[in-house]
Write an enzyme that holds these catalytic residues in place. Structure first.
Site, PDB file in Angstrom:
ATOM      1  N   ARG A 109     -13.470  13.198   5.525  1.00 25.32           N
ATOM      2  CA  ARG A 109     -14.111  12.227   4.606  1.00 25.32           C
ATOM      3  C   ARG A 109     -15.268  11.603   5.361  1.00 25.32           C
ATOM      4  O   ARG A 109     -15.059  10.887   6.344  1.00 25.32           O
ATOM      5  CB  ARG A 109     -13.117  11.173   4.132  1.00 25.32           C
ATOM      6  CG  ARG A 109     -13.811  10.013   3.434  1.00 25.32           C
ATOM      7  CD  ARG A 109     -12.895   9.171   2.599  1.00 25.32           C
ATOM      8  NE  ARG A 109     -12.551   9.866   1.364  1.00 25.32           N
ATOM      9  CZ  ARG A 109     -11.984   9.287   0.314  1.00 25.32           C
ATOM     10  NH1 ARG A 109     -11.688   8.005   0.342  1.00 25.32           N
ATOM     11  NH2 ARG A 109     -11.709   9.979  -0.767  1.00 25.32           N
ATOM     12  N   HIS A 136     -17.443  15.396  -4.122  1.00 27.67           N
ATOM     13  CA  HIS A 136     -16.014  15.113  -3.985  1.00 27.67           C
ATOM     14  C   HIS A 136     -15.272  16.279  -4.649  1.00 27.67           C
ATOM     15  O   HIS A 136     -14.696  16.136  -5.730  1.00 27.67           O
ATOM     16  CB  HIS A 136     -15.697  13.776  -4.661  1.00 27.67           C
ATOM     17  CG  HIS A 136     -14.402  13.149  -4.241  1.00 27.67           C
ATOM     18  ND1 HIS A 136     -13.528  13.760  -3.359  1.00 27.67           N
ATOM     19  CD2 HIS A 136     -13.835  11.965  -4.571  1.00 27.67           C
ATOM     20  CE1 HIS A 136     -12.478  12.967  -3.181  1.00 27.67           C
ATOM     21  NE2 HIS A 136     -12.638  11.877  -3.891  1.00 27.67           N
ATOM     22  N   GLN A 139     -11.497  16.126  -5.769  1.00 24.06           N
ATOM     23  CA  GLN A 139     -11.336  15.268  -6.950  1.00 24.06           C
ATOM     24  C   GLN A 139     -11.653  16.067  -8.211  1.00 24.06           C
ATOM     25  O   GLN A 139     -10.909  16.004  -9.196  1.00 24.06           O
ATOM     26  CB  GLN A 139     -12.282  14.064  -6.828  1.00 24.06           C
ATOM     27  CG  GLN A 139     -12.188  13.103  -7.992  1.00 24.06           C
ATOM     28  CD  GLN A 139     -10.863  12.378  -8.031  1.00 24.06           C
ATOM     29  OE1 GLN A 139     -10.439  11.789  -7.050  1.00 24.06           O
ATOM     30  NE2 GLN A 139     -10.186  12.424  -9.170  1.00 24.06           N
ATOM     31  N   ASP A 231     -16.742   6.106 -12.801  1.00 27.33           N
ATOM     32  CA  ASP A 231     -16.387   5.853 -11.398  1.00 27.33           C
ATOM     33  C   ASP A 231     -16.978   4.495 -11.027  1.00 27.33           C
ATOM     34  O   ASP A 231     -17.788   3.923 -11.776  1.00 27.33           O
ATOM     35  CB  ASP A 231     -16.964   6.987 -10.517  1.00 27.33           C
ATOM     36  CG  ASP A 231     -16.603   6.832  -9.041  1.00 27.33           C
ATOM     37  OD1 ASP A 231     -15.662   6.071  -8.708  1.00 27.33           O
ATOM     38  OD2 ASP A 231     -17.266   7.476  -8.191  1.00 27.33           O
ATOM     39  N   CYS A 271     -11.629   8.494 -11.109  1.00 33.44           N
ATOM     40  CA  CYS A 271     -11.064   9.014  -9.854  1.00 33.44           C
ATOM     41  C   CYS A 271     -10.259   7.951  -9.109  1.00 33.44           C
ATOM     42  O   CYS A 271      -9.439   8.292  -8.266  1.00 33.44           O
ATOM     43  CB  CYS A 271     -12.186   9.553  -8.972  1.00 33.44           C
ATOM     44  SG  CYS A 271     -13.427   8.317  -8.567  1.00 33.44           S
ATOM     45  N   ARG A 299      -4.251  15.209  -7.700  1.00 29.35           N
ATOM     46  CA  ARG A 299      -4.917  15.425  -6.411  1.00 29.35           C
ATOM     47  C   ARG A 299      -3.987  16.244  -5.511  1.00 29.35           C
ATOM     48  O   ARG A 299      -4.408  17.171  -4.821  1.00 29.35           O
ATOM     49  CB  ARG A 299      -5.248  14.081  -5.738  1.00 29.35           C
ATOM     50  CG  ARG A 299      -6.358  13.282  -6.398  1.00 29.35           C
ATOM     51  CD  ARG A 299      -7.700  13.967  -6.260  1.00 29.35           C
ATOM     52  NE  ARG A 299      -8.086  14.178  -4.877  1.00 29.35           N
ATOM     53  CZ  ARG A 299      -8.657  13.267  -4.076  1.00 29.35           C
ATOM     54  NH1 ARG A 299      -8.952  12.069  -4.543  1.00 29.35           N
ATOM     55  NH2 ARG A 299      -8.982  13.551  -2.823  1.00 29.35           N
TER      56      ARG A 299
END
Ligand code: CP
Ligand code: NVA
Length: 312
Positions: A109, A136, A139, A231, A271, A299
């Site tokens: 990340r 991402h 996701q 988001d 998300c 996920r």
């Protein structure tokens, strides 16, 4: 440069595009793993170790990868932001080469997609993007799995993304194109998704017969939508811009009035982490159309399929 110990045949997942040849296969493997898990699972990653390097906080990514590796018979090591300080305490290339001698895969990340790519180029083990400033991808896989479960199909649906044209939006454009889903992204004019990613997604969309559109009016974008997605307005690392962003994005709140433009049985996705009263009204995220916790659960299942695809 690849490590001499590596065979040069590793597979990184930095972008959704890295799943372009088997995205639907990964989604169907994920669905199967989810179903089979209750029966007791095989352990395709027995004895394998995933190193998880985090430059930013996480709930879902960290826990789902760690639990996922355990369910696949392997294990994961959490490496905190202070521990490695990629590029500060040690060069990106050295971190990549050292980690490659200990672990069988790296989940990273990162703040920067450029550093993500540099790490992947210098690692001899697969690198999976657990979010950076551009994408991402894990996701996106979980999101598509969720929509597939709830709607029974992906191609031909209308996905509407409202808010910041950020990493999540970029990955969704690519994911939607790959599965033949129509997508509209409604963002303020200075917060559009990446032009480069949009161009790549448009190329794929042409071959799949679906339509990707950018617009600024979120109500127009929500018209007839099967899925509404939003988001946070303030991504990790943008905290200094919080006040300005919250002011600019206010017309983009997904609320009941906006949701009324969508189909009656629309799905609401986010998300997470979510901010009720900002990008989404509580009535929507806590309402009957919201599937955000199934999405969060997915996920785990989506990433298990990705882990097996690159590490088994
Ligand atoms: N959606 C997501 O990536 O959550 P975390 O930041 O908690 O990992
Ligand atoms: N766009 C958000 C997603 C968090 C999961 C961020 O980058 O912080």
């Amino acid at each position: 440069m690849l490590d001499e110990l590596g065979d040069g045949l590793k597979r990184d997942i930095i972008s959704v595009l890295d799943m372009k040849d088997d995205f639907e296969q990964i989604l169907s493997n994920a669905a199967k793993m989810k179903k089979d898990h209750k029966k007791g699972q095989k352990e395709p990653l027995k004895g394998k170790v995933l190193g998880m390097v985090f430059e930013k906080p996480s709930l879902r990514t960290r826990i789902s990868f760690e639990v996922g590796m355990g369910q696949l018979g392997g294990r994961a090591i959490y490496i905190s932001p202070d521990e490695v300080s990629i590029g500060k305490r040690e060069s990106v290339s050295d971190v990549a080469q050292v980690l490659s001698r200990y672990v069988n895969g790296i989940m990273y990340r990162a703040f920067s997609n450029q550093v993500m790519r540099e790490l992947a180029q210098n690692a001899s083990v697969p690198v999976i993007n657990g979010l950076d400033d551009i994408e991402h991808p894990c996701q996106c896989a979980a999101d598509m799995l969720t929509i597939m479960e709830k709607k029974g199909k992906l191609a031909g649906l209308q996905l509407t993304y409202v808010g910041d044209g950020n990493n999540v939006c970029n990955s969704l454009l690519l994911g939607a194109a790959l599965v033949g889903m129509n997508m509209r992204a409604a963002t303020p004019k200075d917060f559009k998704p990446s032009a480069d990613i949009l161009a790549k997604a448009q190329e794929i969309a042409k071959t799949k017969g679906c339509k990707l559109e950018l617009m600024s009016n979120p109500f127009q974008a929500a018209e007839g939508a099967d899925v509404i997605y939003t988001d946070t307005w303030v991504s990790m690392g943008q905290e200094k811009e919080k006040a300005e962003r919250e002011r600019l994005f206010l017309p983009y709140q997904v609320n009941v009035k906006m949701a009324e433009r969508a189909k009656k049985d629309f799905l609401f996705l986010h998300c997470l982490p979510a901010h009720r009263g900002l990008e989404v009204a509580a009535e929507v995220i806590d309402g009957p159309n919201s599937v955000v916790f199934d999405e969060a659960e997915n996920r785990l299942h989506a990433q298990k399929a990705i882990l097996v695809a690159v590490m088994a």
